[in-house]
Design an enzyme around this catalytic site. Structure first.
Site, PDB file in Angstrom:
ATOM      1  N   ARG A 101       0.817  -1.210   0.000  1.00  0.00           N
ATOM      2  CA  ARG A 101       0.000   0.000   0.000  1.00  0.00           C
ATOM      3  C   ARG A 101       0.850   1.259   0.000  1.00  0.00           C
ATOM      4  O   ARG A 101       1.917   1.304   0.600  1.00  0.00           O
ATOM      5  CB  ARG A 101      -0.896   0.010   1.241  1.00  0.00           C
ATOM      6  CG  ARG A 101      -1.802   1.238   1.324  1.00  0.00           C
ATOM      7  CD  ARG A 101      -2.701   1.165   2.527  1.00  0.00           C
ATOM      8  NE  ARG A 101      -2.115   1.889   3.656  1.00  0.00           N
ATOM      9  CZ  ARG A 101      -2.753   2.122   4.786  1.00  0.00           C
ATOM     10  NH1 ARG A 101      -3.978   1.684   4.973  1.00  0.00           N
ATOM     11  NH2 ARG A 101      -2.161   2.776   5.754  1.00  0.00           N
ATOM     12  N   CYS A 103      -0.082   5.426   0.833  1.00  0.00           N
ATOM     13  CA  CYS A 103      -1.141   6.293   1.347  1.00  0.00           C
ATOM     14  C   CYS A 103      -0.568   7.692   1.466  1.00  0.00           C
ATOM     15  O   CYS A 103       0.429   7.904   2.159  1.00  0.00           O
ATOM     16  CB  CYS A 103      -1.630   5.793   2.702  1.00  0.00           C
ATOM     17  SG  CYS A 103      -3.077   6.673   3.335  1.00  0.00           S
TER      18      CYS A 103
END
Length: 124
Positions: A101, A103
Site C-alpha cells: 500500500r 497512502c
C-alpha cells in the site's frame, strides 16, 4: 484488455473505466464514496466515506471476477493525513490480506471527498 462496468458501483465521472482487466490482473480506477444509485457523496466523516469506498471497490472487483482478498496493491489518497488512524481502522476490516500500500495526503479530491482508493488485484 477489457473494461469493467457494474451498476453496483458508481459510474465513472470522467472519460475512464471503473477498472481494466489485463491478463489475470484487474486495475481499478480510484473510487470515491459515491452512492452507486444516486451519485451523491456518502457521509461527512472519514469512517463513513471509507466504508463506502471499500464497498464500491468490492463491487467493481466482483464484476471483474476478483475480490478484496485478492488485492495485491492499494493506493490511498486522503484529503487530510490526520485522518490516517481513522481511515486505517475501517480499511483493515476490508483488506485483511494486508496488500502492499501507498497512502498519501492530497490537496483535493473529486466532489470534495475525504478519501479515494484504487487497487490492483488478481483474478481467479
Amino acid at each position: 484488455m477489457n473494461a469493467v462496468f457494474t451498476k453496483s458501483a458508481p459510474a465513472a465521472i470522467g472519460p475512464y473505466s471503473q477498472a481494466i482487466i489485463s491478463g489475470n490482473m484487474v486495475y481499478s480506477s480510484g473510487q470515491i464514496p459515491l452512492d452507486p444509485e444516486t451519485g451523491v457523496l456518502v457521509g461527512t466523516e472519514i469512517e463513513a466515506q471509507t466504508e463506502q469506498v471499500c464497498k464500491n471497490l468490492s463491487e467493481v472487483l466482483k464484476a471483474a471476477g476478483s475480490s478484496l482478498d485478492k488485492v495485491v496493491k492499494t493506493t490511498c489518497f486522503l484529503d487530510n493525513i490526520a485522518d490516517f488512524g481513522k481511515f486505517n481502522a475501517v480499511y483493515e476490516k476490508y483488506f485483511t490480506g494486508k496488500p502492499a500500500r501507498s497512502c498519501v495526503e492530497v490537496a483535493a479530491l473529486p466532489k470534495g471527498a475525504l478519501v479515494e482508493v484504487e487497487v490492483v488485484a488478481e483474478i481467479g
